[in-house]
Enzyme design. Structure first.
Site, PDB file in Angstrom:
ATOM      1  N   CYS A 246      80.451  69.210  75.111  1.00  0.00           N
ATOM      2  CA  CYS A 246      81.147  69.454  76.383  1.00  0.00           C
ATOM      3  C   CYS A 246      81.046  68.314  77.390  1.00  0.00           C
ATOM      4  CB  CYS A 246      80.634  70.748  77.022  1.00  0.00           C
ATOM      5  SG  CYS A 246      81.070  72.215  76.074  1.00  0.00           S
TER       6      CYS A 246
HETATM    7  N1  LIG Z   1      80.490  76.303  72.533  1.00  0.00           N
HETATM    8  C1  LIG Z   1      80.209  76.297  73.822  1.00  0.00           C
HETATM    9  O1  LIG Z   1      79.043  76.389  74.234  1.00  0.00           O
HETATM   10  C2  LIG Z   1      81.314  76.214  74.843  1.00  0.00           C
HETATM   11  C3  LIG Z   1      80.958  76.242  76.181  1.00  0.00           C
HETATM   12  C4  LIG Z   1      81.945  76.201  77.145  1.00  0.00           C
HETATM   13  C5  LIG Z   1      83.270  76.095  76.746  1.00  0.00           C
HETATM   14  N2  LIG Z   1      83.582  76.050  75.430  1.00  0.00           N
HETATM   15  C6  LIG Z   1      85.011  75.940  75.066  1.00  0.00           C
HETATM   16  O2  LIG Z   1      85.397  77.070  74.294  1.00  0.00           O
HETATM   17  C7  LIG Z   1      86.376  76.678  73.336  1.00  0.00           C
HETATM   18  C8  LIG Z   1      85.900  77.077  71.953  1.00  0.00           C
HETATM   19  O3  LIG Z   1      84.652  76.445  71.709  1.00  0.00           O
HETATM   20  P1  LIG Z   1      83.740  76.848  70.472  1.00  0.00           P
HETATM   21  O4  LIG Z   1      82.556  75.966  70.562  1.00  0.00           O
HETATM   22  O5  LIG Z   1      83.522  78.317  70.421  1.00  0.00           O
HETATM   23  O6  LIG Z   1      84.703  76.396  69.262  1.00  0.00           O
HETATM   24  P2  LIG Z   1      84.508  76.639  67.700  1.00  0.00           P
HETATM   25  O7  LIG Z   1      85.204  75.517  67.032  1.00  0.00           O
HETATM   26  O8  LIG Z   1      83.086  76.929  67.386  1.00  0.00           O
HETATM   27  O9  LIG Z   1      85.325  78.001  67.424  1.00  0.00           O
HETATM   28  C9  LIG Z   1      86.691  78.161  67.600  1.00  0.00           C
HETATM   29  C10 LIG Z   1      87.182  79.284  66.676  1.00  0.00           C
HETATM   30  O10 LIG Z   1      88.557  79.524  66.960  1.00  0.00           O
HETATM   31  C11 LIG Z   1      89.216  79.820  65.730  1.00  0.00           C
HETATM   32  N3  LIG Z   1      90.668  79.661  65.917  1.00  0.00           N
HETATM   33  C12 LIG Z   1      91.400  78.523  65.969  1.00  0.00           C
HETATM   34  N4  LIG Z   1      92.688  78.833  66.181  1.00  0.00           N
HETATM   35  C13 LIG Z   1      92.777  80.171  66.267  1.00  0.00           C
HETATM   36  C14 LIG Z   1      93.831  81.092  66.483  1.00  0.00           C
HETATM   37  N5  LIG Z   1      95.083  80.702  66.670  1.00  0.00           N
HETATM   38  N6  LIG Z   1      93.560  82.403  66.500  1.00  0.00           N
HETATM   39  C15 LIG Z   1      92.305  82.845  66.312  1.00  0.00           C
HETATM   40  N7  LIG Z   1      91.243  82.026  66.105  1.00  0.00           N
HETATM   41  C16 LIG Z   1      91.482  80.711  66.085  1.00  0.00           C
HETATM   42  C17 LIG Z   1      88.570  78.852  64.759  1.00  0.00           C
HETATM   43  O11 LIG Z   1      88.796  79.250  63.411  1.00  0.00           O
HETATM   44  C18 LIG Z   1      87.104  78.950  65.191  1.00  0.00           C
HETATM   45  O12 LIG Z   1      86.427  79.980  64.496  1.00  0.00           O
HETATM   46  C19 LIG Z   1      86.574  75.176  73.535  1.00  0.00           C
HETATM   47  O13 LIG Z   1      87.647  74.963  74.426  1.00  0.00           O
HETATM   48  C20 LIG Z   1      85.301  74.734  74.182  1.00  0.00           C
HETATM   49  O14 LIG Z   1      85.455  73.570  74.950  1.00  0.00           O
HETATM   50  C21 LIG Z   1      82.647  76.115  74.469  1.00  0.00           C
END
Ligand SMILES: NC(=O)c1ccc[n+]([C@@H]2O[C@H](COP(=O)([O-])OP(=O)(O)OC[C@H]3O[C@@H](n4cnc5c(N)ncnc54)[C@H](O)[C@@H]3O)[C@@H](O)[C@H]2O)c1
Length: 458
Positions: free
Chosen positions: A270
């Site tokens: 991030c």
């Molecule tokens: N991980 C964190 O701590 C964190 C913190 C703040 C913000 N975010 C934000 O949250 C978002 C997701 O992060 P993450 O770390 O959970 O990502 P990740 O890659 O771990 O998970 C994303 C999931 O979304 C699924 N996906 C993709 N397209 C899809 C669709 N059309 N329909 C349903 N599922 C779908 C993928 O298969 C995957 O399982 C990002 O924008 C990230 O910047 C994450």
């Protein structure tokens, strides 16, 4: 009162939110395009690796189910959180590719629904993305109007990997960017039931919330870089000690002590990319964003600057061990990790590099191939090392004793970026202990400072 919610995207954040929502009594439908993630959740397993998640899902299994069908989820819930990836593109902006695909599927499902449903985008996006990039997709594919037939919010979370459950359920505040009053009220009611600590809500326009999310992360990184700069200054001041200075200024309510421990650069999925993206949008809009760029550059050059210093003391070809390859302790994530950049910079300068991390061995091995070796035990990592660099304040490293570092060698240099190693190491005659953020050589520092004040006219 809403009892049925969907979570679209079962990754590190989404899967954890699904578990937390179920633990607070919501019936949760998880959606993912990955069959593996859906199967995992349906059989009570965690689809992503996060502290405490497997237990949370196991305990609340009766209120969670997962599906590959966005239609199923939208028809059977009243609010959906969308938490799909928003990877950085070549320009440094966040790509809406995955979100657009999800919003198209949600739009098509909304077309078949005959009652109000609230869509909440939780993924990190740039200002303007929700209203101008994604809302038109929802309206096009549903043939419905936002504000009348469905609601829309931008509702990001401030969580850190490793503590996502705690951070999500006890936030300092709930940030709500609302299309209209009704959408915001629906999300606020759900948030209030999830937060265990009566966290206040900050409700605002979608664009202000999109900016606030990035601004918070970016501000924290400024504080980290400030502390790192202070640490570097302390190394040149006789008796200088960044912990002493940070402990003092951190008491001031305007500053606060958190994130003020000078150490190593910030990394992870991030912080670095949020800075770059905010700078991208600022430049595009004609705002001055030099502060963000200076901060990013300062952070990215920490490793090469350190290697330049090291080259003065260590001959080319020397074996250097790097303890800590993930971007922080208790994590397997190596994305934008300062320890990884350090390994690459060292290897690029002709050192033989051996890395170690308690959790990130597999990830680091793949990324460092051809540049550095990753040891599977601390012992084999330290065995031949003339110099050891400790880049994360991991408990595993804090527990090491002098013998672990010395082994069969006559002496070893140990650089402690976080000043976290045991007292016994600091004063051992066979260890040259170098605590970053403290004055390394008082004599040199005194003569330098003296030179500033000892000249004519002072
Ligand atoms: N991980 C964190 O701590 C964190 C913190 C703040 C913000 N975010 C934000 O949250 C978002 C997701 O992060 P993450 O770390 O959970 O990502 P990740 O890659 O771990 O998970 C994303 C999931 O979304 C699924 N996906 C993709 N397209 C899809 C669709 N059309 N329909 C349903 N599922 C779908 C993928 O298969 C995957 O399982 C990002 O924008 C990230 O910047 C994450």
């Amino acid at each position: 009162m809403i009892t049925n919610v969907s979570v679209i995207g079962l990754g590190k954040l989404g899967a954890t939110m699904a578990g937390c929502l179920a633990s607070r009594g919501f019936n949760v439908i998880g959606v993912d395009v990955s069959e593996k993630a859906v199967d995992a959740l349906n059989s009570g397993r965690a689809p992503a690796q996060e502290t405490g998640l497997a237990e949370l899902i196991g305990k609340n299994q009766e209120r969670i189910r997962a599906t590959l069908s966005h239609l199923d989820a939208i028809l059977n819930s009243d609010l959906s959180f969308v938490i799909v990836p928003t990877p950085s593109d070549k320009r440094g902006a966040f790509s809406l590719q995955y979100a657009a695909y999800a919003f198209e599927a949600i739009g098509k499902a909304l077309a078949k629904r005959d009652s109000y449903h609230t869509v909440v985008l939780t993924s990190t996006v740039l200002p303007g993305s929700t209203r101008y990039g994604l809302l038109p997709i929802l309206e096009k594919f549903s043939d419905k109007r936002c504000g009348k037939d469905f609601g829309l919010c931008y509702g990001p979370e401030f969580v850190a990997l490793g503590t996502v459950i705690r951070d999500y359920m006890t936030p300092d505040f709930c940030l709500i960017g609302e299309f209209d009053e009704r959408s915001g009220a629906v999300l606020e009611a759900v948030n209030c039931r999830v937060a265990l600590n009566n966290a206040p809500s900050k409700r605002m326009s979608i664009e202000n919330a999109e900016l606030a999310k990035l601004a918070l992360n970016s501000y924290v990184t400024l504080k980290i870089s400030y502390a790192n700069m202070l640490a570097n200054l302390c190394e040149h001041i006789p008796g200088g000690d960044v912990d002493v200075v940070s402990d003092a200024i951190g008491v001031d309510k305007r500053i606060g002590r958190r994130y003020l421990t000078g150490g190593f650069g910030f990394g992870g999925p991030c912080f670095p990319r949020d800075n770059v993206a905010l700078s991208f949008v600022g430049k595009y809009l004609g705002a001055s964003t030099q502060l963000l760029e200076v901060n990013d550059n300062y952070n990215r050059t920490i490793s090469p600057r350190f290697v330049e210093r090291l080259k003065r003391y260590l001959r080319r070809g020397s074996t250097v061990a790097v303890l800590g390859l993930a971007y922080k302790p208790l994590s397997h994530v190596i994305e934008e990790s300062a320890g990884m950049y350090l390994c690459l910079a060292l290897a690029g300068s002709g050192f033989r590099v051996l890395g170690h991390d308690p959790l990130a061995t597999v990830e680091a091995e793949a990324a460092l191939r051809m540049h550095a070796l990753v040891a599977d035990s601390i012992g084999s990592c330290l065995q031949d090392a003339e110099c050891v660099l400790v880049t994360t304040p991991d408990d595993v490293y804090k527990a090491l004793g002098p013998e672990d570092f010395i082994g069969n060698k006559e002496s070893v240099t140990v650089v402690d970026f976080w000043r976290c190693l045991a007292e016994s190491i600091r004063h051992h005659p066979a260890i040259r202990y170098v605590p970053m953020g403290r004055c390394i050589d008082d004599g040199v520092a005194i003569s330098k400072l003296d030179g500033l004040w000892g000249g004519e006219g002072n």
